[in-house]
Scaffold this motif. Structure first.
Motif, PDB file in Angstrom:
ATOM      1  N   ARG A  52       0.839  -1.223   0.000  1.00  0.00           N
ATOM      2  CA  ARG A  52       0.000   0.000   0.000  1.00  0.00           C
ATOM      3  C   ARG A  52       0.865   1.260   0.000  1.00  0.00           C
ATOM      4  O   ARG A  52       0.539   2.232  -0.669  1.00  0.00           O
ATOM      5  CB  ARG A  52      -0.907  -0.008   1.219  1.00  0.00           C
ATOM      6  CG  ARG A  52      -1.822   1.177   1.332  1.00  0.00           C
ATOM      7  CD  ARG A  52      -2.840   0.999   2.423  1.00  0.00           C
ATOM      8  NE  ARG A  52      -3.762  -0.069   2.112  1.00  0.00           N
ATOM      9  CZ  ARG A  52      -4.742  -0.469   2.927  1.00  0.00           C
ATOM     10  NH1 ARG A  52      -4.897   0.092   4.111  1.00  0.00           N
ATOM     11  NH2 ARG A  52      -5.562  -1.428   2.579  1.00  0.00           N
ATOM     12  N   THR A  53       1.944   1.237   0.790  1.00  0.00           N
ATOM     13  CA  THR A  53       2.750   2.464   0.924  1.00  0.00           C
ATOM     14  C   THR A  53       4.171   2.253   0.409  1.00  0.00           C
ATOM     15  O   THR A  53       5.033   3.092   0.645  1.00  0.00           O
ATOM     16  CB  THR A  53       2.823   2.893   2.395  1.00  0.00           C
ATOM     17  OG1 THR A  53       3.387   1.807   3.140  1.00  0.00           O
ATOM     18  CG2 THR A  53       1.456   3.228   2.952  1.00  0.00           C
ATOM     19  N   SER A  54       4.416   1.139  -0.281  1.00  0.00           N
ATOM     20  CA  SER A  54       5.766   0.956  -0.838  1.00  0.00           C
ATOM     21  C   SER A  54       5.890   1.793  -2.112  1.00  0.00           C
ATOM     22  O   SER A  54       4.892   2.255  -2.653  1.00  0.00           O
ATOM     23  CB  SER A  54       6.010  -0.527  -1.136  1.00  0.00           C
ATOM     24  OG  SER A  54       4.984  -1.009  -1.984  1.00  0.00           O
ATOM     25  N   PRO A  55       7.098   2.010  -2.617  1.00  0.00           N
ATOM     26  CA  PRO A  55       7.237   2.757  -3.877  1.00  0.00           C
ATOM     27  C   PRO A  55       6.387   2.114  -4.975  1.00  0.00           C
ATOM     28  O   PRO A  55       6.293   0.884  -5.049  1.00  0.00           O
ATOM     29  CB  PRO A  55       8.732   2.629  -4.178  1.00  0.00           C
ATOM     30  CG  PRO A  55       9.370   2.432  -2.839  1.00  0.00           C
ATOM     31  CD  PRO A  55       8.382   1.604  -2.048  1.00  0.00           C
ATOM     32  N   ALA A  56       5.760   2.966  -5.792  1.00  0.00           N
ATOM     33  CA  ALA A  56       4.782   2.463  -6.765  1.00  0.00           C
ATOM     34  C   ALA A  56       5.383   1.370  -7.649  1.00  0.00           C
ATOM     35  O   ALA A  56       4.735   0.369  -7.946  1.00  0.00           O
ATOM     36  CB  ALA A  56       4.252   3.608  -7.606  1.00  0.00           C
ATOM     37  N   ARG A  57       6.630   1.554  -8.035  1.00  0.00           N
ATOM     38  CA  ARG A  57       7.266   0.557  -8.933  1.00  0.00           C
ATOM     39  C   ARG A  57       7.311  -0.818  -8.267  1.00  0.00           C
ATOM     40  O   ARG A  57       7.025  -1.832  -8.897  1.00  0.00           O
ATOM     41  CB  ARG A  57       8.689   1.023  -9.295  1.00  0.00           C
ATOM     42  CG  ARG A  57       9.431   0.153 -10.299  1.00  0.00           C
ATOM     43  CD  ARG A  57      10.871   0.608 -10.478  1.00  0.00           C
ATOM     44  NE  ARG A  57      10.939   2.031 -10.861  1.00  0.00           N
ATOM     45  CZ  ARG A  57      10.866   2.457 -12.136  1.00  0.00           C
ATOM     46  NH1 ARG A  57      10.707   1.568 -13.105  1.00  0.00           N
ATOM     47  NH2 ARG A  57      10.939   3.740 -12.433  1.00  0.00           N
ATOM     48  N   GLU A  90      -0.773  10.687  -3.342  1.00  0.00           N
ATOM     49  CA  GLU A  90      -0.902  11.240  -4.694  1.00  0.00           C
ATOM     50  C   GLU A  90      -0.208  10.326  -5.720  1.00  0.00           C
ATOM     51  O   GLU A  90      -0.598  10.245  -6.868  1.00  0.00           O
ATOM     52  CB  GLU A  90      -0.252  12.630  -4.753  1.00  0.00           C
ATOM     53  CG  GLU A  90      -0.942  13.689  -3.899  1.00  0.00           C
ATOM     54  CD  GLU A  90      -2.326  14.066  -4.438  1.00  0.00           C
ATOM     55  OE1 GLU A  90      -3.323  13.736  -3.765  1.00  0.00           O
ATOM     56  OE2 GLU A  90      -2.394  14.627  -5.537  1.00  0.00           O
ATOM     57  N   ALA A  91       0.816   9.617  -5.240  1.00  0.00           N
ATOM     58  CA  ALA A  91       1.579   8.747  -6.163  1.00  0.00           C
ATOM     59  C   ALA A  91       0.911   7.392  -6.324  1.00  0.00           C
ATOM     60  O   ALA A  91       1.276   6.591  -7.167  1.00  0.00           O
ATOM     61  CB  ALA A  91       2.997   8.564  -5.626  1.00  0.00           C
ATOM     62  N   GLY A  92      -0.041   7.086  -5.453  1.00  0.00           N
ATOM     63  CA  GLY A  92      -0.709   5.773  -5.538  1.00  0.00           C
ATOM     64  C   GLY A  92      -0.743   5.128  -4.172  1.00  0.00           C
ATOM     65  O   GLY A  92      -0.686   5.844  -3.163  1.00  0.00           O
ATOM     66  N   ASN A  93      -0.908   3.728  -4.018  1.00  0.00           N
ATOM     67  CA  ASN A  93      -0.565   2.929  -5.187  1.00  0.00           C
ATOM     68  C   ASN A  93      -1.766   2.360  -5.936  1.00  0.00           C
ATOM     69  O   ASN A  93      -1.614   1.487  -6.789  1.00  0.00           O
ATOM     70  CB  ASN A  93       0.328   1.782  -4.722  1.00  0.00           C
ATOM     71  CG  ASN A  93       1.709   2.286  -4.370  1.00  0.00           C
ATOM     72  OD1 ASN A  93       2.250   3.175  -5.015  1.00  0.00           O
ATOM     73  ND2 ASN A  93       2.291   1.759  -3.304  1.00  0.00           N
ATOM     74  N   ILE A  94      -2.976   2.827  -5.591  1.00  0.00           N
ATOM     75  CA  ILE A  94      -4.161   2.209  -6.195  1.00  0.00           C
ATOM     76  C   ILE A  94      -4.127   2.390  -7.713  1.00  0.00           C
ATOM     77  O   ILE A  94      -4.273   1.431  -8.476  1.00  0.00           O
ATOM     78  CB  ILE A  94      -5.434   2.790  -5.576  1.00  0.00           C
ATOM     79  CG1 ILE A  94      -5.514   2.411  -4.088  1.00  0.00           C
ATOM     80  CG2 ILE A  94      -6.667   2.294  -6.329  1.00  0.00           C
ATOM     81  CD1 ILE A  94      -6.636   3.074  -3.323  1.00  0.00           C
ATOM     82  N   GLY A  95      -3.873   3.632  -8.161  1.00  0.00           N
ATOM     83  CA  GLY A  95      -3.878   3.892  -9.589  1.00  0.00           C
ATOM     84  C   GLY A  95      -2.815   3.117 -10.359  1.00  0.00           C
ATOM     85  O   GLY A  95      -3.150   2.387 -11.314  1.00  0.00           O
ATOM     86  N   PRO A  96      -1.548   3.217  -9.957  1.00  0.00           N
ATOM     87  CA  PRO A  96      -0.505   2.506 -10.716  1.00  0.00           C
ATOM     88  C   PRO A  96      -0.711   0.994 -10.743  1.00  0.00           C
ATOM     89  O   PRO A  96      -0.513   0.353 -11.777  1.00  0.00           O
ATOM     90  CB  PRO A  96       0.779   2.869  -9.956  1.00  0.00           C
ATOM     91  CG  PRO A  96       0.481   4.167  -9.285  1.00  0.00           C
ATOM     92  CD  PRO A  96      -0.973   4.110  -8.939  1.00  0.00           C
ATOM     93  N   VAL A  97      -1.132   0.406  -9.624  1.00  0.00           N
ATOM     94  CA  VAL A  97      -1.324  -1.048  -9.598  1.00  0.00           C
ATOM     95  C   VAL A  97      -2.514  -1.432 -10.464  1.00  0.00           C
ATOM     96  O   VAL A  97      -2.444  -2.376 -11.271  1.00  0.00           O
ATOM     97  CB  VAL A  97      -1.510  -1.566  -8.152  1.00  0.00           C
ATOM     98  CG1 VAL A  97      -1.938  -3.035  -8.141  1.00  0.00           C
ATOM     99  CG2 VAL A  97      -0.227  -1.372  -7.354  1.00  0.00           C
TER     100      VAL A  97
END
Ligand SMILES: Nc1ncnc2c1ncn2[C@@H]1O[C@H](COP(=O)(O)OP(=O)(O)O)[C@@H](O)[C@H]1O
Ligand SMILES: O=C(O)[C@H](O)C(=O)COP(=O)(O)O
Length: 425
Positions: A52-57, A90-97
């Motif tokens: 959930r809070t790890s870097p999006a990549r 703002e960076a995610g991660n819901i959107g990127p995943v």
């Protein structure tokens, strides 16, 4: 062979989802981390990640790896589970995943719905409510890791994804499955990538669940999964067996509660425990040192372990959380507390604790990983969204254990007396 393959972005959310599916008549097993070997036999497999809070990549790579394992095992539908309060930055991660899963599955479109009315999460005109408060006025605006400052989910997801986000409003949801299904198809054909779907009641969630029966990917909280088991029954793939909670071994042995959540519900549960159980509240700001805090906790716990649970909390009100974050940084502060509680958990299990409640998603991830748990059987529900689970015998931070009963409590879930109620006290 699993019918439903689930990818959860934290450990409490995973057990929350597993609980919903079990209540809907699916057998479920939660596996910890990206699967590397054969998956257990169950109608639903929930892969619990700490993404959930790890870097999006990293979150994307782990989620895609989990998706591959679930597809290879034969899963017919993928469910991406995130928080009912849409915990993200703002960076995610819901959107990127979600973007990565949409691309991998080639489905082009998915719904997004975090509603869970039983626990007060509703979505109306695209705005997420917690009880009668907008998300950003519910206390979630003070979350230590994912402060939620905007209740408009179309805007929030829109900032995180490379795709487009449309609202399917209450007026459409009220018209039922056929209109819903037609609306979703229309949005997909028009090139929309996501639809935030309003939901205020369980009836709305059941209708949405039926409408997405043939979607390759569904995203949301555990609420929108309520309707999915019936889809598999309608296709003749799932027997009608009523609730499918696993019969867990008898609960016995010393009990403990570890709290790392700073949510309002958990703070209230700590307050209740203060008057009803041995309770230690660690002052992390005064002693920002994991080894020292662990030594303090274990010295305090000496002679207190037994049938009645002891409670050890690191949780603090927003101003103290902010002070520690100013001292150490947001990430380091969170990691310090998670590491502290994980170390205490391993030491308590080595001292014979066999029943453990952990309050907080990130906290649960740290504790369960440190205990060396690889899979959890899903047992009976304690409170909405929080089941007992069982970890077969294994090693806990190097110490062997005979098997652990674990309840991984979402920060904002559970009644005020949850820490005692869970143990029947
Ligand atoms: N006293 C504290 N100061 C700073 N951070 C804290 C404190 N207590 C807990 N935390 C951190 O706050 C975060 C809570 O997240 P989590 O465990 O997911 O709870 P929730 O379920 O409420 O989201 C964790 O990273 C935890 O380590
Ligand atoms: O609230 C939910 O949907 C889930 O149970 C969840 O993801 C909780 O996460 P938390 O970090 O424990 O609040």
């Amino acid at each position: 062979m699993p019918l439903l393959g689930c990818i959860a972005d934290d450990f409490t959310g995973a057990t929350d989802l597993a609980n919903t599916l079990v209540k809907g008549g699916m057998t479920a097993v939660q596996v910890i981390g990206v699967p590397t070997g054969p998956l257990p036999e169950a109608d639903a497999i929930i892969v619990a990640l700490k993404s959930r809070t790890s870097p999006a990549r990293e979150a994307v790579a782990e989620s895609l790896a989990a998706c591959e394992a679930l597809l290879a095992a034969g899963a017919k539908q993928i469910f991406f589970k995130y928080c009912s309060t849409f915990d993200s930055t703002e960076a995610g991660n819901i959107g990127p995943v979600a973007d990565a899963l949409v691309q991998r599955l080639g489905c082009g479109f998915a719904i997004a719905n975090p509603a869970f009315p039983t626990n007060g999460r509703t979505v109306f005109q695209g705005h997420l409510f917690v009880g009668d408060k907008l998300l950003n006025e519910s206390g979630m605006e003070n979350h230590p890791l994912t402060p939620m400052k905007d209740a408009n989910l179309v805007r929030v997801l829109g900032r995180q994804t490379g795709g487009t986000v449309k609202l399917i409003p209450f007026a459409v949801v009220e018209q039922g499955v056929t209109i819903l299904r037609h609306t979703m198809t229309g949005l997909k054909e028009s090139g929309w990538r996501y639809a935030i779907v309003d939901a205020v009641t369980d009836a709305h969630l059941l209708a949405i669940g039926e409408a997405v029966a043939d979607h390759a990917l569904v995203t949301g909280g555990s609420g929108v999964a309520m309707g999915l088991p019936a889809n598999f029954r309608a296709k003749g793939l799932l027997p009608d067996r009523g609730e499918a909670a696993a019969a867990l071994p008898p609960m016995a042995g010393p009990a403990a509660v570890l709290a790392g959540s700073c949510s309002r519900a958990t703070m209230g549960q700590i307050g209740y425990a203060r008057d009803h159980a041995h309770t230690l509240e660690l002052d992390v700001l005064a002693t920002p040192d994991a080894a020292a805090l662990q030594a303090e906790a274990l010295a305090w716990a000496e002679g207190k372990l037994g049938d009645a649970p002891i409670v050890i909390a690191a949780s603090a009100p927003p101003e103290k959380v902010a002070a520690l974050q100013r001292k150490l940084g947001r990430e380091a502060a969170g990691a310090l507390v998670e590491d502290t509680l994980a170390g205490i958990a391993a030491a308590l299990v080595a001292r014979g604790v066999t029943r453990l409640v952990v309050a907080g998603g990130e906290t649960s991830g740290a504790v369960v990983s440190r205990l060396g748990v690889t899979a959890l059987r899903i047992g009976p529900e304690i409170d909405p969204g929080v089941p007992w689970t069982y970890a077969e015998s294994g090693s806990a931070g190097g110490a062997e254990h005979p098997g652990l009963h674990l309840a991984l409590k979402s920060g904002n879930f559970g009644a005020r007396d949850f820490f005692l109620k869970a143990f029947g006290v």
